[in-house]
Design a protein around this motif. Sequence first.
Motif, mmCIF file in Angstrom:
data_model
loop_
_atom_site.group_PDB
_atom_site.id
_atom_site.type_symbol
_atom_site.label_atom_id
_atom_site.label_comp_id
_atom_site.label_asym_id
_atom_site.label_seq_id
_atom_site.Cartn_x
_atom_site.Cartn_y
_atom_site.Cartn_z
ATOM 1 N N ARG A 10 44.541 8.398 72.382
ATOM 2 C CA ARG A 10 43.540 9.379 71.980
ATOM 3 C C ARG A 10 43.032 9.025 70.583
ATOM 4 O O ARG A 10 43.795 8.575 69.731
ATOM 5 N N PRO A 11 41.745 9.197 70.301
ATOM 6 C CA PRO A 11 41.242 8.924 68.958
ATOM 7 C C PRO A 11 41.993 9.739 67.908
ATOM 8 O O PRO A 11 42.349 10.901 68.139
ATOM 9 N N ARG A 53 35.441 6.192 74.096
ATOM 10 C CA ARG A 53 36.039 6.993 73.021
ATOM 11 C C ARG A 53 35.464 8.407 72.983
ATOM 12 O O ARG A 53 36.172 9.370 72.728
ATOM 13 N N GLU A 113 40.501 5.519 73.299
ATOM 14 C CA GLU A 113 40.055 4.296 72.643
ATOM 15 C C GLU A 113 41.108 3.215 72.790
ATOM 16 O O GLU A 113 42.303 3.496 72.915
#
Length: 456
Positions: A174-175, A48, A149
């Motif tokens: 994507r976070p 992440r 993530e």
Amino acid sequence: MHPGRSRSHPRAGRPKAGHAIVLGAGIGGLCAARALSEHFEQVTVVERDVLPMPSGVRHGVPQGAHVHSLTPGGAEVLEEFFPGFTDELAAGGGTLAGALDELDIVFFGSRLRQVPLGRVLQVSRPFLEDRLRERVRALPGVGLRPGLEATAPIGAGPAGPDGPTGVRGVRLARPGGSGAEEAVEADLVVDAMGRAGRGAAWLRALGCQEPATARLTVDVAYASCRYRVPPGALGPAKGVLIGATQDRPRGAVLTRQEGDAWVLSLYGFGKDDHPPVSPERFLDFAGELLGAGASNALRAAEPITGISSYRYPASVRRDFHRLRRLPDGLVSTGDALCSLNPIYGAGMAVAALEARALRDCLDNGLPGLPRRFYRAAARAVRLPWLFSTMADRSMPQVPGTHPVVAGLLARAFRATMRAAAEDARVAAAVWNAVSLTGSPAELARPRVVASVLRHR
């Protein structure tokens, strides 16, 4: 077989095939990737955080600013996975300290007798992780994908009468949910995402039960700072460890790490004994534990960093091995499986032992792997968990333990450490149990028990 020992591994020369995904690039994830690289043609490590982090300490490792030492039990596995790794880190600036002859260790109020018992590698977490990541990225077929993530597993068809058929990949994003979600297929998904237990929660989404969880509330908080100390100002020892006692639930660890920097980590059980984060009160707290000499040397030293704090609420163990139904293609490891009170310094070693167990279990193929692995991992974590939780339950500040039980445990630990202060054999048995280089059963040998009884 003791969890710190491994048979010679016959994997070399056998063909590799398939794709494995490791979720998390911490110590547990990196060790798992190394284990998988012996079996899979392609291994992808998903992280992440964006790597490398400019500050060194990653968002995903909030404990990264605090004391980390690689005990001999963990170093043994890393040497097996990465020959020459310990000496490589020492050559890069890490500190090798003789245990126990170059470390000053006080457990339960008694200073352990100094005996030469191998070496402890003292390095910061970012230093260790960066170099371990370089070794893993250099392995054939291993790739790293930072800044992503996992959001969900991809099931391998509908569940049958005996549970789900398995997992065939994972969804990545994507976070923060920006950008499109990506589905990545894999023959095995390894959850090394930490103590939050997302992999355990995924089991419910796959039609299985979540594992039973053992949880011991400890309410330990840390505060740490790195210093530049003039040579010799702190004496000849390369590290000092002052453990908590029942009457004084506070402790301190002061170790020399890479670049001749020293890191001081203070900790305390319970809110009233959590260490302060203001510089003056921080050193006052340290002086009560380390004494005037070390306290004065630290006051005269140059702080390299500010004071970082970290709170550890509870030790957690998830009993995956007791589940009746497990989907193939998904396993959890590292803190996702067992997270121990950090004051005992066993977390990295336990993660490495679990990775070794995963590699060995893969010799029998992917079908049934989760059950084989979880049984092997349960054996690897059983004794570290027992030692850690017994020590915690001897502290009256830890809730949930009857005062009589806490008193009995406290007396047993005090007697053992009094014997270890004078008897080299008892000191060695204590250290081998703590460092995972031997079995705690050594403490039950007649010669050791007799010495402890004399000091009770």
